[in-house]
Design a protein around this motif. Structure first.
Motif, PDB file in Angstrom:
ATOM      1  N   CYS A 133     -28.688 -12.957  16.124  1.00  0.00           N
ATOM      2  CA  CYS A 133     -27.617 -12.926  17.119  1.00  0.00           C
ATOM      3  C   CYS A 133     -28.046 -13.641  18.400  1.00  0.00           C
ATOM      4  N   ILE A 134     -29.278 -13.422  18.818  1.00  0.00           N
ATOM      5  CA  ILE A 134     -29.779 -14.091  20.021  1.00  0.00           C
ATOM      6  C   ILE A 134     -29.837 -15.600  19.800  1.00  0.00           C
ATOM      7  N   ALA A 135     -30.286 -16.022  18.631  1.00  0.00           N
ATOM      8  CA  ALA A 135     -30.355 -17.459  18.330  1.00  0.00           C
ATOM      9  C   ALA A 135     -28.965 -18.094  18.382  1.00  0.00           C
ATOM     10  N   ILE A 136     -27.997 -17.440  17.781  1.00  0.00           N
ATOM     11  CA  ILE A 136     -26.622 -17.959  17.806  1.00  0.00           C
ATOM     12  C   ILE A 136     -26.101 -18.002  19.233  1.00  0.00           C
ATOM     13  N   SER A 137     -26.410 -16.964  20.018  1.00  0.00           N
ATOM     14  CA  SER A 137     -25.931 -16.935  21.403  1.00  0.00           C
ATOM     15  C   SER A 137     -26.502 -18.097  22.216  1.00  0.00           C
ATOM     16  N   HIS A 146     -36.177 -17.237  24.020  1.00  0.00           N
ATOM     17  CA  HIS A 146     -35.361 -16.113  23.578  1.00  0.00           C
ATOM     18  C   HIS A 146     -35.547 -15.867  22.074  1.00  0.00           C
ATOM     19  N   SER A 147     -35.603 -16.951  21.315  1.00  0.00           N
ATOM     20  CA  SER A 147     -35.744 -16.812  19.863  1.00  0.00           C
ATOM     21  C   SER A 147     -37.110 -16.277  19.479  1.00  0.00           C
ATOM     22  N   SER A 148     -38.150 -16.785  20.107  1.00  0.00           N
ATOM     23  CA  SER A 148     -39.483 -16.314  19.737  1.00  0.00           C
ATOM     24  C   SER A 148     -39.721 -14.881  20.197  1.00  0.00           C
TER      25      SER A 148
END
Length: 171
Positions: A123-127, A85-87
């Motif tokens: 935001c995706i990383a935090i999620s 997701h992060s990449s």
């Protein structure tokens, strides 16, 4: 983050994390292709973005790091390192900022989309951490893979373009 969860925030985090899934990324790319006047280019860029999933799968099967040993707040299977997701969110954001956003004529819309695309990967990383499916180092690894991939693409395209123009890098 284990002690700081609630039902409403979990719903919000699941919505945010959707934009890092194959379905969310494909939806964004299809929308960009449909509203753009340069559809052939967007098809190429979409393929480059989606290729990131193959790179992530390759990396995950080399490292084989298990996911955090806590109750996950969303479905996650497979290995943890690197965060796909992060990449994918970095590759998607950079690709759209570089090739799609400059084509937008309205300044306010162009700036709003750019800000959104800059914030999205964070935001995706935090999620992913909030939903307990990744360690922070998984996120950093995903970002590293994305930046490395983008650098290879950038320098590779410039090298190919320069060769076509007759420019060489000999001494």
């Amino acid at each position: 983050m284990v002690g700081h969860t609630n039902r409403n925030m979990t719903v919000v985090m699941n919505i945010i994390t959707f934009f890092g899934t194959i379905g969310g990324v494909t939806l964004i790319l299809i929308l960009m292709i449909l509203i753009s006047r340069f559809q052939k280019e967007m098809l190429l860029y979409s393929g480059l973005v989606l290729f990131t999933y193959l790179i992530n799968g390759f990396m995950k099967n080399i490292v084989m790091r298990p996911r955090p040993n806590v109750t996950h707040l969303t479905f996650a299977d497979g290995y943890s390192f690197v965060s796909g997701h992060s990449s994918i969110s970095i590759v998607l954001s950079v690709t759209l900022i570089a090739f799609f956003v400059p084509k937008i004529k309205k300044t306010v819309l162009r700036n709003c989309i750019t800000v959104f695309l800059c914030i999205l990967p964070f935001c995706i990383a935090i999620s992913r951490m909030y939903l307990r499916v990744h360690y922070f180092t998984d996120i950093l690894g995903g970002w590293f893979v994305a930046v490395t991939y983008l650098c290879i693409l950038y320098f590779g395209f410039h090298f190919i373009t320069d060769r076509k123009r007759g420019k060489t890098y000999d001494k």
